[in-house]
Motif scaffolding. Structure first.
Motif, PDB file in Angstrom:
ATOM      1  N   LEU A   1       0.828  -1.204   0.000  1.00  0.00           N
ATOM      2  CA  LEU A   1       0.000   0.000   0.000  1.00  0.00           C
ATOM      3  C   LEU A   1       0.863   1.255   0.000  1.00  0.00           C
ATOM      4  N   GLY A   2       1.946   1.219   0.761  1.00  0.00           N
ATOM      5  CA  GLY A   2       2.815   2.396   0.845  1.00  0.00           C
ATOM      6  C   GLY A   2       3.410   2.739  -0.500  1.00  0.00           C
ATOM      7  N   VAL A   3       3.938   1.719  -1.188  1.00  0.00           N
ATOM      8  CA  VAL A   3       4.547   1.979  -2.494  1.00  0.00           C
ATOM      9  C   VAL A   3       3.491   2.476  -3.473  1.00  0.00           C
ATOM     10  N   ALA A   4       2.325   1.794  -3.477  1.00  0.00           N
ATOM     11  CA  ALA A   4       1.264   2.200  -4.408  1.00  0.00           C
ATOM     12  C   ALA A   4       0.817   3.626  -4.116  1.00  0.00           C
ATOM     13  N   ALA A   5       0.623   3.929  -2.829  1.00  0.00           N
ATOM     14  CA  ALA A   5       0.131   5.266  -2.466  1.00  0.00           C
ATOM     15  C   ALA A   5       1.149   6.335  -2.822  1.00  0.00           C
ATOM     16  N   ALA A   6       2.423   6.047  -2.553  1.00  0.00           N
ATOM     17  CA  ALA A   6       3.454   7.042  -2.868  1.00  0.00           C
ATOM     18  C   ALA A   6       3.497   7.302  -4.368  1.00  0.00           C
TER      19      ALA A   6
ATOM     20  N   LEU B   1       1.066   6.841  -6.592  1.00  0.00           N
ATOM     21  CA  LEU B   1      -0.134   7.566  -7.002  1.00  0.00           C
ATOM     22  C   LEU B   1      -0.049   9.034  -6.606  1.00  0.00           C
ATOM     23  N   LEU B   2       0.439   9.253  -5.381  1.00  0.00           N
ATOM     24  CA  LEU B   2       0.523  10.624  -4.867  1.00  0.00           C
ATOM     25  C   LEU B   2       1.445  11.464  -5.746  1.00  0.00           C
ATOM     26  N   LEU B   3       2.588  10.885  -6.096  1.00  0.00           N
ATOM     27  CA  LEU B   3       3.549  11.626  -6.922  1.00  0.00           C
ATOM     28  C   LEU B   3       2.965  11.936  -8.293  1.00  0.00           C
ATOM     29  N   VAL B   4       2.365  10.901  -8.905  1.00  0.00           N
ATOM     30  CA  VAL B   4       1.785  11.106 -10.232  1.00  0.00           C
ATOM     31  C   VAL B   4       0.695  12.170 -10.159  1.00  0.00           C
ATOM     32  N   ASP B   5      -0.150  12.064  -9.122  1.00  0.00           N
ATOM     33  CA  ASP B   5      -1.269  12.983  -8.965  1.00  0.00           C
ATOM     34  C   ASP B   5      -0.770  14.412  -8.748  1.00  0.00           C
ATOM     35  N   LEU B   6       0.242  14.544  -7.906  1.00  0.00           N
ATOM     36  CA  LEU B   6       0.790  15.869  -7.593  1.00  0.00           C
ATOM     37  C   LEU B   6       1.387  16.498  -8.848  1.00  0.00           C
ATOM     38  N   ARG B   7       2.129  15.687  -9.566  1.00  0.00           N
ATOM     39  CA  ARG B   7       2.773  16.175 -10.783  1.00  0.00           C
ATOM     40  C   ARG B   7       1.731  16.621 -11.791  1.00  0.00           C
ATOM     41  N   ARG B   8       0.720  15.771 -11.960  1.00  0.00           N
ATOM     42  CA  ARG B   8      -0.335  16.093 -12.916  1.00  0.00           C
ATOM     43  C   ARG B   8      -1.058  17.372 -12.484  1.00  0.00           C
ATOM     44  N   GLY B   9      -1.298  17.455 -11.161  1.00  0.00           N
ATOM     45  CA  GLY B   9      -2.003  18.631 -10.638  1.00  0.00           C
ATOM     46  C   GLY B   9      -1.229  19.911 -10.881  1.00  0.00           C
ATOM     47  N   LEU B  10       0.081  19.857 -10.649  1.00  0.00           N
ATOM     48  CA  LEU B  10       0.893  21.064 -10.841  1.00  0.00           C
ATOM     49  C   LEU B  10       0.978  21.423 -12.320  1.00  0.00           C
ATOM     50  N   ASP B  11       1.075  20.387 -13.160  1.00  0.00           N
ATOM     51  CA  ASP B  11       1.071  20.650 -14.602  1.00  0.00           C
ATOM     52  C   ASP B  11      -0.230  21.321 -15.016  1.00  0.00           C
ATOM     53  N   TYR B  12      -1.314  20.794 -14.447  1.00  0.00           N
ATOM     54  CA  TYR B  12      -2.621  21.366 -14.783  1.00  0.00           C
ATOM     55  C   TYR B  12      -2.703  22.815 -14.329  1.00  0.00           C
ATOM     56  N   ALA B  13      -2.214  23.091 -13.121  1.00  0.00           N
ATOM     57  CA  ALA B  13      -2.262  24.462 -12.585  1.00  0.00           C
ATOM     58  C   ALA B  13      -1.473  25.399 -13.492  1.00  0.00           C
ATOM     59  N   ARG B  14      -0.308  24.924 -13.919  1.00  0.00           N
ATOM     60  CA  ARG B  14       0.528  25.730 -14.826  1.00  0.00           C
ATOM     61  C   ARG B  14      -0.234  26.029 -16.115  1.00  0.00           C
ATOM     62  N   GLN B  15      -0.802  24.956 -16.689  1.00  0.00           N
ATOM     63  CA  GLN B  15      -1.544  25.094 -17.937  1.00  0.00           C
ATOM     64  C   GLN B  15      -2.737  26.022 -17.757  1.00  0.00           C
TER      65      GLN B  15
ATOM     66  N   LEU C   1      -2.161  16.543   1.148  1.00  0.00           N
ATOM     67  CA  LEU C   1      -2.251  16.185   2.567  1.00  0.00           C
ATOM     68  C   LEU C   1      -3.527  15.400   2.835  1.00  0.00           C
ATOM     69  N   GLU C   2      -4.623  15.848   2.240  1.00  0.00           N
ATOM     70  CA  GLU C   2      -5.879  15.118   2.382  1.00  0.00           C
ATOM     71  C   GLU C   2      -5.728  13.695   1.873  1.00  0.00           C
ATOM     72  N   TYR C   3      -5.098  13.599   0.718  1.00  0.00           N
ATOM     73  CA  TYR C   3      -4.868  12.305   0.087  1.00  0.00           C
ATOM     74  C   TYR C   3      -4.063  11.399   1.012  1.00  0.00           C
ATOM     75  N   LEU C   4      -3.029  11.993   1.635  1.00  0.00           N
ATOM     76  CA  LEU C   4      -2.186  11.250   2.550  1.00  0.00           C
ATOM     77  C   LEU C   4      -3.010  10.714   3.716  1.00  0.00           C
ATOM     78  N   GLY C   5      -3.917  11.549   4.255  1.00  0.00           N
ATOM     79  CA  GLY C   5      -4.797  11.131   5.341  1.00  0.00           C
ATOM     80  C   GLY C   5      -5.648   9.945   4.930  1.00  0.00           C
ATOM     81  N   VAL C   6      -6.227  10.046   3.730  1.00  0.00           N
ATOM     82  CA  VAL C   6      -7.062   8.955   3.228  1.00  0.00           C
ATOM     83  C   VAL C   6      -6.235   7.681   3.108  1.00  0.00           C
ATOM     84  N   VAL C   7      -5.009   7.839   2.584  1.00  0.00           N
ATOM     85  CA  VAL C   7      -4.134   6.670   2.414  1.00  0.00           C
ATOM     86  C   VAL C   7      -3.852   6.005   3.757  1.00  0.00           C
ATOM     87  N   LEU C   8      -3.589   6.831   4.780  1.00  0.00           N
ATOM     88  CA  LEU C   8      -3.310   6.265   6.101  1.00  0.00           C
ATOM     89  C   LEU C   8      -4.524   5.503   6.621  1.00  0.00           C
ATOM     90  N   LEU C   9      -5.717   6.088   6.442  1.00  0.00           N
ATOM     91  CA  LEU C   9      -6.939   5.412   6.877  1.00  0.00           C
ATOM     92  C   LEU C   9      -7.096   4.085   6.146  1.00  0.00           C
TER      93      LEU C   9
END
Lengths: 155, 284
Positions: B24-29, B31-45, B154-162
């Motif tokens: 779960l840790g590897v999968a979550a990390a 996903l989190l990285l991909v999601d963060l990267r995509r999110g920042l790219d989207y914000a830039r765009q 951070l929210e995502y991280l909380g969900v992952v921990l749960l």
């Protein structure tokens, strides 16, 4: 910034907000010729703008118009304030798709499509859509959005 | 015996827990990285797109120095909640018109235009774009978009921990139930061994219930018992079912005699007799 400098800057930009008929200014490197009649201050300010053009945009050319013959081939014709009969004559003399700009009361009635007015110390302009369409020109809605008033917009 | 069982259970639980957490840790990390990267790219765009749309609308206002129209075209941004601030600069780079969201605090509108580009930080994406009018530059637009990616991460991280806690609990529960399938046959074998020790007859065998390593252990165990039986069926080994033998075996002297039985004085037979005597001695 002097009034003539603002008018010169506006004249250099009007052409970009006009939809020219097919065949006129077809290629981006075709120079847009701006004729100035009866206002030397605007002519010399426009000359500065023409001389400091940046590459990439459509090139501008200035022509000082003395008579009807020297007005041939211009795309934008600015007629400085003068006798009404003279303005009307000059506006009628140029043929084809020419954007005629005036700077006096009733300028639009005398054959101008755009007319400079000074509003509260600021240079603005009025526009006539039918006058432009009579010459095969379309004034863009974006240009009209900054006009002080627009004649014949309803349609 | 119970100590051994607890040990296997706890070992299995540790395996389950470590596997679950690592997976779960590897999968979550990832996903989190991909999601963060995509999110920042989207914000830039997003910041560039919004700036270009407003630039297009406000080009005439800048070209003809109409501040009222410029403010009007900027006020369109009211409909976009994530746009915090925007400003238009004239050809000379002077601030011409600006827009600030009502709830925007700590935002300072630059007084002079800067070079074209996009900067994304933890909270905002800030774009500097040229304002063009028929390919000619008439000014510059500055636009700031809030992207909230840090809070979302951070929210995502909380969900992952749960999710991790939940999965871990479920996995341990399931594992505790399922591992009876592993430990059950092993306990059977030790049960059979104890019954034989108690002397409940040589015909007792463990039952093979699975076709795995434990099943093999059962087979080997049963084969061993068969072999022991076959050997004890041979004459002379002192131990049997009779009580006198038990009595003989239980005395130290008898033990010695037991192991010294001369019939088959090989090391294996001696060991077998000794095992038999020990079994007898162990009887209550």
């Amino acid at each position: 910034v002097s009034e003539s400098a603002v008018k010169a800057a506006f004249l250099s930009k009007f052409g970009g907000f006009v939809e020219w008929p097919a065949g006129t200014l077809a290629r981006p490197e075709d120079p847009m010729v701006i004729g100035v009649a009866g206002n030397d201050a605007v002519a010399s300010d426009l000359e500065q703008i023409v001389n400091s053009q940046r590459a990439g945009a459509r090139p501008l050319a200035l022509r000082r118009v003395r008579d009807e013959a020297s007005a041939a081939g211009v795309h934008v014709l600015f007629i400085g304030a003068g006798r009404e009969a003279r303005v009307r004559e000059l506006a009628a003399a140029v043929r084809g798709p020419v954007l005629v700009v005036t700077e006096q009361d009733d300028g639009l009635r005398l054959g101008g499509m755009l007319n400079f007015v000074v509003d509260d110390g600021r240079v603005r302009f009025t526009a006539s859509v039918p006058a432009a369409e009579a010459r095969g020109l379309r004034l863009s809605a974006r240009l009209l959005s900054v006009a002080q008033s627009v004649e014949g917009r309803a349609r | 015996m119970t100590g051994g069982r607890r040990s296997i259970r706890s070992k299995l639980n540790v395996i389950v827990a470590v596997t679950t957490i690592v997976a779960l840790g590897v999968a979550a990390a990832a996903l989190l990285l991909v999601d963060l990267r995509r999110g920042l790219d989207y914000a830039r765009q997003d910041s560039v797109t919004q700036a270009d749309v407003i630039a297009l609308a406000s080009a005439p206002a800048l070209a003809f120095a109409d501040r009222a129209v410029a403010l009007e075209s900027l006020s369109v941004l009211r409909a976009r909640e994530n746009v915090v601030a925007a400003a238009l600069y004239d050809e000379a780079g002077r601030l011409f018109a600006s827009y600030l969201r009502e709830d925007a605090d700590r935002v300072v509108v630059p007084q002079r235009s800067r070079a074209v580009g996009v900067v994304v930080d933890g909270e905002h994406a800030t774009a500097w774009r040229p304002v063009l009018s028929s390919r000619e530059r008439v000014g510059t637009i500055w636009l700031q978009v809030r992207h909230d990616r840090t809070r979302q991460a951070l929210e995502y991280l909380g969900v992952v921990l749960l999710v991790m806690a939940g999965s871990l609990g479920a996995a341990l529960l399931l594992s505790n139930r399922l591992q009876r399938a592993v430990t059950g046959p092993i306990l059977d074998i030790s049960g059979v061994a104890r019954r034989i020790l108690r002397g409940e007859g040589g015909s007792v065998r463990a039952t093979r219930r699975s076709d795995d390593e434990v099943g093999e252990l059962v087979d080997a165990f049963n084969a061993m018992l068969d072999e022991l039986d076959r050997r004890s069926a041979a004459p002379a080994p002192a131990c049997g079912t009779g009580t006198w033998r038990a009595a003989r075996c239980s005395s130290p002297r008898a033990s010695r005699r037991c192991s010294a039985t001369p019939t088959r004085n090989s090391p294996t037979s001696r060991r077998r007799s000794w095992a038999c005597c020990t079994a007898k001695t162990a009887m209550p």
